[in-house]
Motif scaffolding. Structure first.
Motif, PDB file in Angstrom:
ATOM      1  N   ASN A   1     -53.641  16.832 -47.253  1.00  0.00           N
ATOM      2  CA  ASN A   1     -54.332  15.628 -46.801  1.00  0.00           C
ATOM      3  C   ASN A   1     -53.485  14.368 -46.980  1.00  0.00           C
ATOM      4  OD1 ASN A   1     -57.112  16.437 -45.834  1.00  0.00           O
ATOM      5  ND2 ASN A   1     -57.058  17.493 -47.796  1.00  0.00           N
ATOM      6  N   SER A   2     -52.595  14.367 -47.959  1.00  0.00           N
ATOM      7  CA  SER A   2     -51.694  13.220 -48.128  1.00  0.00           C
ATOM      8  C   SER A   2     -50.744  13.108 -46.947  1.00  0.00           C
ATOM      9  CB  SER A   2     -50.893  13.349 -49.427  1.00  0.00           C
ATOM     10  OG  SER A   2     -51.758  13.303 -50.538  1.00  0.00           O
ATOM     11  N   VAL A   3     -50.227  14.251 -46.477  1.00  0.00           N
ATOM     12  CA  VAL A   3     -49.341  14.238 -45.314  1.00  0.00           C
ATOM     13  C   VAL A   3     -50.123  13.791 -44.074  1.00  0.00           C
ATOM     14  CG1 VAL A   3     -47.914  15.645 -43.784  1.00  0.00           C
ATOM     15  CG2 VAL A   3     -47.787  15.958 -46.258  1.00  0.00           C
ATOM     16  N   THR A   4     -51.338  14.340 -43.890  1.00  0.00           N
ATOM     17  CA  THR A   4     -52.159  13.968 -42.734  1.00  0.00           C
ATOM     18  C   THR A   4     -52.443  12.470 -42.732  1.00  0.00           C
ATOM     19  OG1 THR A   4     -53.202  16.144 -42.788  1.00  0.00           O
ATOM     20  CG2 THR A   4     -54.297  14.450 -41.483  1.00  0.00           C
ATOM     21  N   LEU A   5     -52.756  11.918 -43.903  1.00  0.00           N
ATOM     22  CA  LEU A   5     -53.029  10.477 -43.989  1.00  0.00           C
ATOM     23  C   LEU A   5     -51.806   9.671 -43.559  1.00  0.00           C
ATOM     24  CD1 LEU A   5     -55.110   8.333 -44.805  1.00  0.00           C
ATOM     25  CD2 LEU A   5     -54.197   8.413 -47.125  1.00  0.00           C
ATOM     26  N   THR A   6     -50.620  10.131 -43.964  1.00  0.00           N
ATOM     27  CA  THR A   6     -49.383   9.445 -43.570  1.00  0.00           C
ATOM     28  C   THR A   6     -49.206   9.457 -42.048  1.00  0.00           C
ATOM     29  OG1 THR A   6     -48.381  10.151 -45.648  1.00  0.00           O
ATOM     30  CG2 THR A   6     -46.877   9.364 -43.939  1.00  0.00           C
ATOM     31  N   THR A   7     -49.447  10.624 -41.422  1.00  0.00           N
ATOM     32  CA  THR A   7     -49.298  10.707 -39.961  1.00  0.00           C
ATOM     33  C   THR A   7     -50.349   9.840 -39.269  1.00  0.00           C
ATOM     34  OG1 THR A   7     -50.705  12.679 -39.739  1.00  0.00           O
ATOM     35  CG2 THR A   7     -48.344  13.048 -40.069  1.00  0.00           C
ATOM     36  N   LEU A   8     -51.550   9.751 -39.834  1.00  0.00           N
ATOM     37  CA  LEU A   8     -52.599   8.907 -39.251  1.00  0.00           C
ATOM     38  C   LEU A   8     -52.194   7.439 -39.274  1.00  0.00           C
ATOM     39  CD1 LEU A   8     -55.895  10.521 -40.545  1.00  0.00           C
ATOM     40  CD2 LEU A   8     -55.438   9.896 -38.177  1.00  0.00           C
ATOM     41  N   ILE A   9     -51.544   7.023 -40.351  1.00  0.00           N
ATOM     42  CA  ILE A   9     -51.102   5.622 -40.454  1.00  0.00           C
ATOM     43  C   ILE A   9     -50.042   5.337 -39.384  1.00  0.00           C
ATOM     44  CG2 ILE A   9     -49.850   3.986 -41.937  1.00  0.00           C
ATOM     45  CD1 ILE A   9     -51.364   5.429 -44.330  1.00  0.00           C
ATOM     46  N   VAL A  10     -49.124   6.299 -39.167  1.00  0.00           N
ATOM     47  CA  VAL A  10     -48.113   6.143 -38.116  1.00  0.00           C
ATOM     48  C   VAL A  10     -48.790   6.061 -36.747  1.00  0.00           C
ATOM     49  CG1 VAL A  10     -46.133   7.238 -36.957  1.00  0.00           C
ATOM     50  CG2 VAL A  10     -46.327   7.312 -39.455  1.00  0.00           C
ATOM     51  N   LEU A  11     -49.781   6.940 -36.525  1.00  0.00           N
ATOM     52  CA  LEU A  11     -50.481   6.971 -35.239  1.00  0.00           C
ATOM     53  C   LEU A  11     -51.267   5.682 -35.006  1.00  0.00           C
ATOM     54  CD1 LEU A  11     -50.840   8.737 -32.786  1.00  0.00           C
ATOM     55  CD2 LEU A  11     -52.706   9.922 -33.949  1.00  0.00           C
ATOM     56  N   LEU A  12     -51.871   5.135 -36.056  1.00  0.00           N
ATOM     57  CA  LEU A  12     -52.574   3.851 -35.946  1.00  0.00           C
ATOM     58  C   LEU A  12     -51.599   2.730 -35.565  1.00  0.00           C
ATOM     59  CD1 LEU A  12     -55.065   4.150 -38.927  1.00  0.00           C
ATOM     60  CD2 LEU A  12     -55.707   3.565 -36.581  1.00  0.00           C
ATOM     61  N   TYR A  13     -50.383   2.788 -36.120  1.00  0.00           N
ATOM     62  CA  TYR A  13     -49.360   1.786 -35.761  1.00  0.00           C
ATOM     63  C   TYR A  13     -49.038   1.874 -34.266  1.00  0.00           C
ATOM     64  CZ  TYR A  13     -44.736  -0.279 -35.270  1.00  0.00           C
ATOM     65  OH  TYR A  13     -43.667  -1.000 -34.824  1.00  0.00           O
ATOM     66  N   PHE A  14     -48.839   3.116 -33.779  1.00  0.00           N
ATOM     67  CA  PHE A  14     -48.547   3.295 -32.348  1.00  0.00           C
ATOM     68  C   PHE A  14     -49.744   2.898 -31.494  1.00  0.00           C
ATOM     69  CE2 PHE A  14     -45.104   6.654 -33.268  1.00  0.00           C
ATOM     70  CZ  PHE A  14     -44.128   5.684 -33.245  1.00  0.00           C
ATOM     71  N   TYR A  15     -50.964   3.172 -31.980  1.00  0.00           N
ATOM     72  CA  TYR A  15     -52.163   2.806 -31.222  1.00  0.00           C
ATOM     73  C   TYR A  15     -52.191   1.295 -30.976  1.00  0.00           C
ATOM     74  CZ  TYR A  15     -56.971   2.133 -29.802  1.00  0.00           C
ATOM     75  OH  TYR A  15     -58.093   1.769 -29.106  1.00  0.00           O
ATOM     76  N   TYR A  16     -51.930   0.529 -32.037  1.00  0.00           N
ATOM     77  CA  TYR A  16     -51.973  -0.926 -31.887  1.00  0.00           C
ATOM     78  C   TYR A  16     -50.787  -1.437 -31.085  1.00  0.00           C
ATOM     79  CZ  TYR A  16     -56.053  -1.471 -34.787  1.00  0.00           C
ATOM     80  OH  TYR A  16     -57.338  -1.412 -35.259  1.00  0.00           O
ATOM     81  N   LYS A  17     -49.655  -0.693 -31.136  1.00  0.00           N
ATOM     82  CA  LYS A  17     -48.467  -1.112 -30.393  1.00  0.00           C
ATOM     83  C   LYS A  17     -48.609  -0.817 -28.897  1.00  0.00           C
ATOM     84  CE  LYS A  17     -43.429  -0.964 -30.792  1.00  0.00           C
ATOM     85  NZ  LYS A  17     -42.267  -0.313 -31.406  1.00  0.00           N
ATOM     86  N   TYR A  18     -49.187   0.351 -28.570  1.00  0.00           N
ATOM     87  CA  TYR A  18     -49.219   0.808 -27.176  1.00  0.00           C
ATOM     88  C   TYR A  18     -50.625   0.873 -26.588  1.00  0.00           C
ATOM     89  CZ  TYR A  18     -44.530   2.408 -28.443  1.00  0.00           C
ATOM     90  OH  TYR A  18     -43.248   2.475 -28.875  1.00  0.00           O
ATOM     91  N   GLY A  19     -51.654   0.642 -27.414  1.00  0.00           N
ATOM     92  CA  GLY A  19     -53.026   0.887 -26.981  1.00  0.00           C
ATOM     93  C   GLY A  19     -53.456   0.098 -25.767  1.00  0.00           C
ATOM     94  N   ASN A  20     -52.923  -1.098 -25.600  1.00  0.00           N
ATOM     95  CA  ASN A  20     -53.398  -1.961 -24.525  1.00  0.00           C
ATOM     96  C   ASN A  20     -52.369  -2.161 -23.421  1.00  0.00           C
ATOM     97  OD1 ASN A  20     -55.938  -2.435 -25.714  1.00  0.00           O
ATOM     98  ND2 ASN A  20     -54.932  -3.791 -27.176  1.00  0.00           N
TER      99      ASN A  20
END
Lengths: 94, 94
Positions: free
Chosen positions: B71-90
């Protein structure tokens, strides 16, 4: 761990389970509403489906009802999301 | 459970962990490559981030290294994905 928590830590597991077991539900609703799934990774959905299935088996060995129940619900939502992916994946959005 | 499995069932947990801990990795790669995240549900990402954080705490109480690590690894990947979401989401995709 302190005695205070020894009787209550399972509530943390239940809350964790409640959040992650329905974690793909907002994605299902969004995909159904937008009729577009082209930004979703099929490999992510399939990898989670395989992994979650193995978590269920692991939970059976641990005899942990929370792990079994949470992952069974997640697997069900993943199957629904895979259905929407194939239905909407190649249309809309572009 | 049969004795045969009593020494080996943890390998199922390790395989389950390996698949789900990197479950969002294909999504990260796809989102980075396409520069488009508009079909991804932000609520799903945030709900998983909260739920996974609680799974880590639950794993600490269970003293289960597999649950904590996965779950620690998954949380890390989620944080990366959230960064990309805000970068590319719109941008892109439409």
């Amino acid at each position: 761990m302190p005695d205070f928590f020894s009787q209550n830590y399972r509530y943390i597991g239940i809350l964790a389970a409640a959040l992650t077991m329905f974690g793909f539900l907002p994605q299902i609703i969004k995909t159904y509403a937008s009729k577009s799934a082209k930004d979703i990774s099929l490999l992510t959905l399939l990898q989670f489906a395989c992994g979650i299935s193995l978590w269920i088996i692991y939970g059976i060995f641990l005899e942990d009802a929370i792990i079994i129940t949470a992952n069974s619900v997640t697997l069900t939502t993943l199957i629904v999301l895979l259905y929407f992916y194939y239905k909407y994946g190649n249309q809309g959005g572009e």
